[in-house]
Motif scaffolding. Structure first.
Motif, PDB file in Angstrom:
ATOM      1  N   ALA A 371      43.962  40.131  41.804  1.00  0.00           N
ATOM      2  CA  ALA A 371      43.881  38.743  41.339  1.00  0.00           C
ATOM      3  C   ALA A 371      42.733  38.013  42.024  1.00  0.00           C
ATOM      4  CB  ALA A 371      45.202  38.023  41.587  1.00  0.00           C
ATOM      5  N   ASP A 372      42.635  38.182  43.355  1.00  0.00           N
ATOM      6  CA  ASP A 372      41.568  37.499  44.090  1.00  0.00           C
ATOM      7  C   ASP A 372      40.196  38.039  43.711  1.00  0.00           C
ATOM      8  OD1 ASP A 372      43.538  36.061  45.302  1.00  0.00           O
ATOM      9  OD2 ASP A 372      43.225  36.863  47.320  1.00  0.00           O
ATOM     10  N   PHE A 375      39.191  36.727  40.362  1.00  0.00           N
ATOM     11  CA  PHE A 375      38.797  35.323  40.465  1.00  0.00           C
ATOM     12  C   PHE A 375      37.361  35.205  40.973  1.00  0.00           C
ATOM     13  CE2 PHE A 375      38.339  31.338  42.765  1.00  0.00           C
ATOM     14  CZ  PHE A 375      38.809  30.420  41.844  1.00  0.00           C
ATOM     15  N   ALA A 395      37.695  31.926  35.728  1.00  0.00           N
ATOM     16  CA  ALA A 395      38.206  32.590  36.929  1.00  0.00           C
ATOM     17  C   ALA A 395      39.691  32.325  37.127  1.00  0.00           C
ATOM     18  CB  ALA A 395      37.414  32.121  38.150  1.00  0.00           C
ATOM     19  N   THR A 396      40.136  31.104  36.840  1.00  0.00           N
ATOM     20  CA  THR A 396      41.547  30.755  36.978  1.00  0.00           C
ATOM     21  C   THR A 396      42.400  31.571  36.015  1.00  0.00           C
ATOM     22  OG1 THR A 396      40.988  28.513  37.684  1.00  0.00           O
ATOM     23  CG2 THR A 396      43.212  28.860  36.818  1.00  0.00           C
ATOM     24  N   HIS A 399      42.576  35.187  37.229  1.00  0.00           N
ATOM     25  CA  HIS A 399      43.442  35.250  38.404  1.00  0.00           C
ATOM     26  C   HIS A 399      44.904  35.346  37.961  1.00  0.00           C
ATOM     27  CE1 HIS A 399      45.618  33.500  41.939  1.00  0.00           C
ATOM     28  NE2 HIS A 399      44.736  34.228  42.606  1.00  0.00           N
ATOM     29  N   TYR A 402      46.073  38.780  36.426  1.00  0.00           N
ATOM     30  CA  TYR A 402      46.461  39.813  37.383  1.00  0.00           C
ATOM     31  C   TYR A 402      47.615  39.377  38.290  1.00  0.00           C
ATOM     32  CZ  TYR A 402      42.564  42.708  35.951  1.00  0.00           C
ATOM     33  OH  TYR A 402      41.718  43.496  35.216  1.00  0.00           O
ATOM     34  N   GLY A 404      48.153  36.403  39.857  1.00  0.00           N
ATOM     35  CA  GLY A 404      47.907  35.473  40.947  1.00  0.00           C
ATOM     36  C   GLY A 404      48.732  34.201  40.805  1.00  0.00           C
ATOM     37  N   LYS A 411      41.784  29.688  45.368  1.00  0.00           N
ATOM     38  CA  LYS A 411      41.327  28.775  44.314  1.00  0.00           C
ATOM     39  C   LYS A 411      41.111  27.350  44.801  1.00  0.00           C
ATOM     40  CE  LYS A 411      44.710  29.316  41.416  1.00  0.00           C
ATOM     41  NZ  LYS A 411      45.484  29.196  40.179  1.00  0.00           N
ATOM     42  N   ARG A 427      45.677  29.062  33.029  1.00  0.00           N
ATOM     43  CA  ARG A 427      46.764  29.954  33.460  1.00  0.00           C
ATOM     44  C   ARG A 427      47.573  30.449  32.258  1.00  0.00           C
ATOM     45  NH1 ARG A 427      48.384  31.266  38.049  1.00  0.00           N
ATOM     46  NH2 ARG A 427      50.596  31.274  37.437  1.00  0.00           N
TER      47      ARG A 427
END
Length: 503
Positions: A371-372, A375, A395-396, A399, A402, A404, A411, A427
């Motif tokens: 996730a990181d 991002f 990117a959000t 994230h 995966y 996050g 973030k 999201r």
């Protein structure tokens, strides 16, 4: 080789830019809407130093340039370019010995040099801005060591510009007389009568000295994303900040910035030129572009249909191809989840397509860090066609794709670049993609059998009779997560009749 003939092989292409202050070689993977730089090297030779008073190229700069050009040509062919274009700008075209320098390059390096006139240089710089910001609307300013090109742009169309001898290397010759320096800047900029017609629109800044101003501004504002491309500063803030920089000594600049000392020499002159242009143009905002003459040259090689391509989508397609895992495509994922976004505007539709294309590019990272990594990689990806808020949006979403969490620490620094509503929307896209991969296993053609839709306060997954793909603890848990993200109940509808609701 003529700079207008595109090699049909479409292999690697190299561009050497001989500027008044620096030389640079960039090798791209191919001539395309979103070319990927494979190699990028610069040498500061200051060919234009003293040109205003002597009328000739700096002898030390000429010697240094020849040495570096030999290396650039050798490394370009070693890398495997099928085409190498060498372009010279203000210093070479204005110097009395410019033709001799070009002949020496031909003799020692074995390459031809295209010397651009002022309008040609300005046009390519403007095309570079358009390559990265297709809807650019206002004025492009390209500040090189020897000149500044000002060119009007109108949503993809390039107008007739002006070339002014206001590069930092030329202005440095007036350094002992601030009064004379300001007079020269004023007289030259005042000669561009059409600038007044573009008042209130955006000003797009190209060139190393102006990029240095952007970096200093980022440092002073503690800006969380150090990416020059599409960095935007409102006029009022810019006027005050860059006017202040124009008054600072080199020692003072060294204390407040990590910019190299050689580049800092140009900052006061770049600030003075910029301040006067901003006073006349009164732009809504200043937008910095990492794309300029070299990118404009590659863009100029493309067909009209290729130029109309979206640089963001083209870039994401190229990135996705470097890390394939499953057969499922971004287009299939995008289409499948579209019923969840019935009120989506054009901007968000485009971003969702980009996210879909990139949705499995972090699969081979360690599971605890996917996730990181997703991002950071998408936040900093080398593509154009998006502003900084849109980078954070993509990117959000990835994230969340995966797994996050919403309030992840990674973030927080960039969180302020998007609104709360956009954070929620990003999201939602990521969580829907996470469910899609669990449901389909990344196999082609599965999702088209399992239709998704909205009905009243429910998200409905329609499943054909005999299909067991929807069952399983992981799939049902991730479908529930989709429902929570959209604030609806997740419901499975079997064969158009029976409904099974999840808690």
């Amino acid at each position: 080789m003529p700079v207008t003939d595109l090699d049909p092989a479409r292999g690697r292409i190299g561009v050497i830019d001989i500027g008044s202050n620096s030389l640079r070689l960039v090798v791209y993977d191919t001539a395309a809407r979103a070319p990927t730089p494979l190699f990028n090297e610069k040498a500061l030779c200051a060919l234009g130093r003293g040109l205003g008073s002597s009328g000739r190229l700096n002898p030390e700069g000429v010697a240094s340039a020849i040495v570096n050009l030999k290396r650039f040509v050798a490394i370009a062919y070693a890398i495997g370019v099928v085409r190498l274009d060498v372009i010279a700008t203000a210093a070479v075209r204005d110097a009395a010995d410019g033709a001799d320098f070009v002949a020496e390059i031909r003799r020692q390096c074995g390459v031809e040099v295209s010397v651009l006139d002022g309008p040609g240089e300005g046009r390519l710089s403007a095309l570079g801005v358009i390559a990265g910001i297709p809807d650019a609307d206002g004025v492009v300013g390209d500040l090189g060591g020897g000149s500044v090109e000002l060119v009007p742009v109108d949503r993809g169309l390039v107008g007739e510009g002006a070339t002014l001898p206001l590069g930092p290397l030329r202005l440095a010759e007036f350094g002992d007389s601030e009064k004379r320096l300001r007079e020269v800047i004023e007289d030259n900029i005042a000669s561009v009568g059409w600038l007044q017609r573009y008042r209130g629109r955006s000003f797009y800044l190209v060139g190393g000295s102006w990029r240095a101003l952007a970096r200093i501004h980022m440092e002073q504002m503690n800006y969380p994303l150090h990416i020059i491309q599409d960095y935007s500063v409102p006029r009022g803030e810019a006027e005050q900040f860059f006017r202040m920089l124009g008054r600072l000594s080199r020692k003072s600049l060294e204390k407040i910035s990590s910019i190299s000392k050689r580049r800092l020499e140009t900052v006061p002159y770049a600030s003075l030129v910029l301040s006067r242009i901003v006073e006349i143009l009164s732009p809504e905002r200043l937008v910095f572009s990492a794309y300029g003459l070299r990118e404009g040259h590659v863009y100029n090689l493309l067909s009209e249909s290729e130029r109309r391509g979206d640089p963001l989508i083209a870039g994401c397609i190229a990135l996705a191809r470097t890390r394939p895992r499953f057969g499922i495509t971004g287009e299939e994922l995008f289409t499948w989840m579209s019923p969840l976004f019935p009120q989506e505007d054009t901007r968000h539709l485009r971003l969702r397509m980009a996210i879909s294309l990139l949705s499995d590019t972090a699969w081979n990272e360690h599971p605890d860090y996917r996730a990181d990594e997703a991002f950071l990689r998408s936040l900093r990806m080398p593509v154009a066609g998006i502003d900084h808020g849109e980078r954070v949006f993509i990117a959000t979403a990835l994230h969340a794709r995966y797994g996050g969490p919403a309030e992840a620490e990674i973030k927080q620094a960039t969180r302020r670049l998007i609104s709360d509503l956009e954070h929620v929307e990003a999201r939602r896209i990521g969580i829907a993609l996470r469910f899609a991969y669990s449901l389909s296993g990344g196999a082609v053609g599965i999702l088209e059998q399992l239709r998704l839709g909205l009905m009243d306060d429910q998200i409905v997954l329609s499943v054909p009779e005999g299909c067991e793909l929807w069952s399983g603890e992981t799939v049902q848990r991730r479908f529930d997560a989709v429902g929570r993200a959209f604030e609806r109940r997740a419901v499975v509808q079997l064969n158009g009749a029976r409904r099974i609701a999840r808690a």
